[in-house]
Design a protein around this motif. Structure first.
Motif, PDB file in Angstrom:
ATOM      1  N   ALA A 194       0.842  -1.205   0.000  1.00  0.00           N
ATOM      2  CA  ALA A 194       0.000   0.000   0.000  1.00  0.00           C
ATOM      3  C   ALA A 194       0.873   1.250   0.000  1.00  0.00           C
ATOM      4  CB  ALA A 194      -0.923  -0.011   1.215  1.00  0.00           C
ATOM      5  N   ALA A 195       1.923   1.212   0.790  1.00  0.00           N
ATOM      6  CA  ALA A 195       2.822   2.373   0.853  1.00  0.00           C
ATOM      7  C   ALA A 195       3.488   2.630  -0.502  1.00  0.00           C
ATOM      8  CB  ALA A 195       3.880   2.148   1.930  1.00  0.00           C
ATOM      9  N   ARG A 196       3.828   1.551  -1.188  1.00  0.00           N
ATOM     10  CA  ARG A 196       4.476   1.709  -2.501  1.00  0.00           C
ATOM     11  C   ARG A 196       3.516   2.326  -3.505  1.00  0.00           C
ATOM     12  NH1 ARG A 196       6.679   3.424  -5.757  1.00  0.00           N
ATOM     13  NH2 ARG A 196       8.173   2.675  -7.294  1.00  0.00           N
ATOM     14  N   TRP A 197       2.274   1.884  -3.483  1.00  0.00           N
ATOM     15  CA  TRP A 197       1.280   2.470  -4.400  1.00  0.00           C
ATOM     16  C   TRP A 197       1.055   3.938  -4.075  1.00  0.00           C
ATOM     17  CZ3 TRP A 197       0.852   0.276  -8.706  1.00  0.00           C
ATOM     18  CH2 TRP A 197       0.726  -1.103  -8.860  1.00  0.00           C
ATOM     19  N   ASN A 198       0.995   4.246  -2.795  1.00  0.00           N
ATOM     20  CA  ASN A 198       0.777   5.643  -2.411  1.00  0.00           C
ATOM     21  C   ASN A 198       1.980   6.511  -2.753  1.00  0.00           C
ATOM     22  OD1 ASN A 198      -1.905   5.816  -1.522  1.00  0.00           O
ATOM     23  ND2 ASN A 198      -1.390   4.783   0.394  1.00  0.00           N
TER      24      ASN A 198
END
Lengths: 192, 263
Positions: free
Chosen positions: B137-141
């Protein structure tokens, strides 16, 4: 890139054919799960080889049916060594060899998948990548079970599910993002 | 469980049966179990998606505009997001949902009478997968931030009802494993579709390509602890939970970017 991917599949087909024929794999009753895994993976890789070669042909290229040249010599050497080992060491060696070759394939497809200009090639590669990753994960789990149990007699089923040690629940996925350091160069397995 | 199934789950109520040691240790070792998306956020996210879909802002991703300081529940700003940005928003929302589901599922499974009979490897499997999803999720954000789009912090509103229904039905460790398998399969197939349909080498396709096989790995070990062959099998009709091992990853559970409000 598709020819290289086909060459990696041809390599894996050869690897599983030869390792399944090893005396250690034939004789040991303790390798039931490994035999199932190897037999299933062999079938998968034959299908992957066909898919990649059909995709190559559809794009106007030539099929690649020869194993990846870089790893074929490694495979030959490893098979010679495995044939000389005790059954226990040989089966451990088969798992280690399969992890290496499956990882090369999976990492190559992770790198190649988004790079194809052809949608057909992207879709074909993406449909195979995760299956190779699952082969690696399953092999790593089997390796953890082999280390934890002196003589694992398990087959896939409830026994295998319970044989995975508590400390090895994450053994199948060491990284949150798949590595590509083992990815083969795009033209490594090109028809020459 | 079919896509689009209505939510049936209210707050999960459990008895006081003690958790197995494996579960307890996995939770203690993490120390981060409160970081995830709350059940309330999931329920609000579902409702908010409707409101957000009706009141889309007119944000664009031009560099002269300030970053929005709030995130509309379940939406990305209306404007001209690229397909890659839509995939990033969808991916973040699905990963948020997985974090939430694993947190809630672990709690639910800990409180069942059958917790002590869990396969030894399952607690660490679930905890590690949960942490992977938080990283995804952090990578997508991060990708959304690079496009000057707000982070997606809410769970996917389209899949949340099915997940809540499965959470409400957890009565033993197997229920948690089945929920996890559904989520991992949905995530993996969504990313597989993204790699296939996005153009060559946009950042989103490269990210999807590095995450998809990790979700497949999670699924493989879930199958193993459930006593099955450790690979994707069967058909979409039973969420790929049993049957013949497949040579090619299927797409039956893949989510479309069009499912995501505002995309």
């Amino acid at each position: 890139m598709l020819q290289t991917q086909a060459s990696l599949e041809a390599l894996l087909v050869k690897a599983y054919q030869r390792t399944l024929a090893l005396a250690a794999m034939q004789a040991m009753a303790t390798t039931a799960a490994l035999k199932v895994l190897a037999t299933t993976a062999l079938s998968h890789h034959r299908s992957h080889l066909n898919l990649f070669n059909h995709s190559v042909e559809a794009l106007g290229g030539q099929q690649q049916t020869s194993p990846d040249p870089r790893y074929e010599s490694l495979l030959t050497g490893q098979l010679t060594q495995l044939a000389k080992m005790s059954p226990e060491n040989a089966t451990s060696g088969v798992v280690e060899l399969a992890i290496t070759l499956e990882s090369v394939a999976a990492e190559t497809y992770v790198k190649n998948g988004p790079a194809f200009s052809s949608g057909r090639a992207r879709e074909a590669t993406a449909s195979v990548t995760g299956i190779e990753a699952q082969h690696v994960a399953a092999l790593r789990a089997l390796q953890a079970i082999q280390k934890a149990l002196p003589a694992p007699t398990l087959s896939f089923g409830a026994d295998a599910g319970r044989a995975l040690p508590a400390s090895a629940g994450d053994v199948g996925f060491p990284n949150a993002f798949y590595e590509t350091s083992l990815a083969s160069p795009a033209d490594e397995g090109a028809v020459r | 469980m079919s896509r689009g199934e209505e939510a049936t789950g209210g707050p999960v109520s459990r008895g006081e049966a003690g958790p197995g040691e494996g579960w307890k240790n996995a939770r203690l070792a993490d120390g981060s179990h409160n970081r995830g998306t709350s059940r309330r956020a999931v329920l609000l996210g579902t409702a908010g998606a409707v409101a957000g879909g009706l009141a889309l802002s007119a944000c664009t991703s031009t560099s002269n505009e300030p970053l929005p300081t709030t995130t509309t529940a379940g939406t990305i700003p209306n404007g001209t997001p690229t397909r890659g940005e839509k995939v990033a928003a969808l991916g973040a929302s699905l990963e948020n949902l997985a974090v939430y589901a694993y947190d809630e599922g672990l709690k639910a499974a800990q409180l069942t009478k059958g917790a002590a009979s869990s396969p030894p490897g399952l607690p660490l499997l679930v905890q590690t997968a949960r942490d992977h999803h938080a990283q995804h999720a952090a990578r997508w954000n991060q990708l959304l931030a690079s496009a000057r789009l707000p982070p997606v912090t809410n769970p996917d509103p389209a899949v949340a009802p099915a997940v809540n229904a499965m959470l409400a039905g957890i009565s033993d460790w197997l229920g948690l494993a089945q929920l996890a398998l559904y989520l991992e399969s949905t995530l993996a197939q969504t990313y597989q579709a993204a790699v296939g349909t996005l153009g060559p080498v946009p950042a989103a396709a490269e990210i999807a390509a590095t995450i998809q096989p990790v979700e497949m790995e999670h699924a493989a070990i879930l199958y193993l602890v459930m006593g099955r062959y450790p690979g994707t099998q069967g058909a979409v009709s039973d969420n790929y939970s049993s049957g013949e091992a497949l040579a090619f990853s299927p797409l039956g559970l893949a989510r479309s970017v069009n499912d995501y409000p505002g995309a």
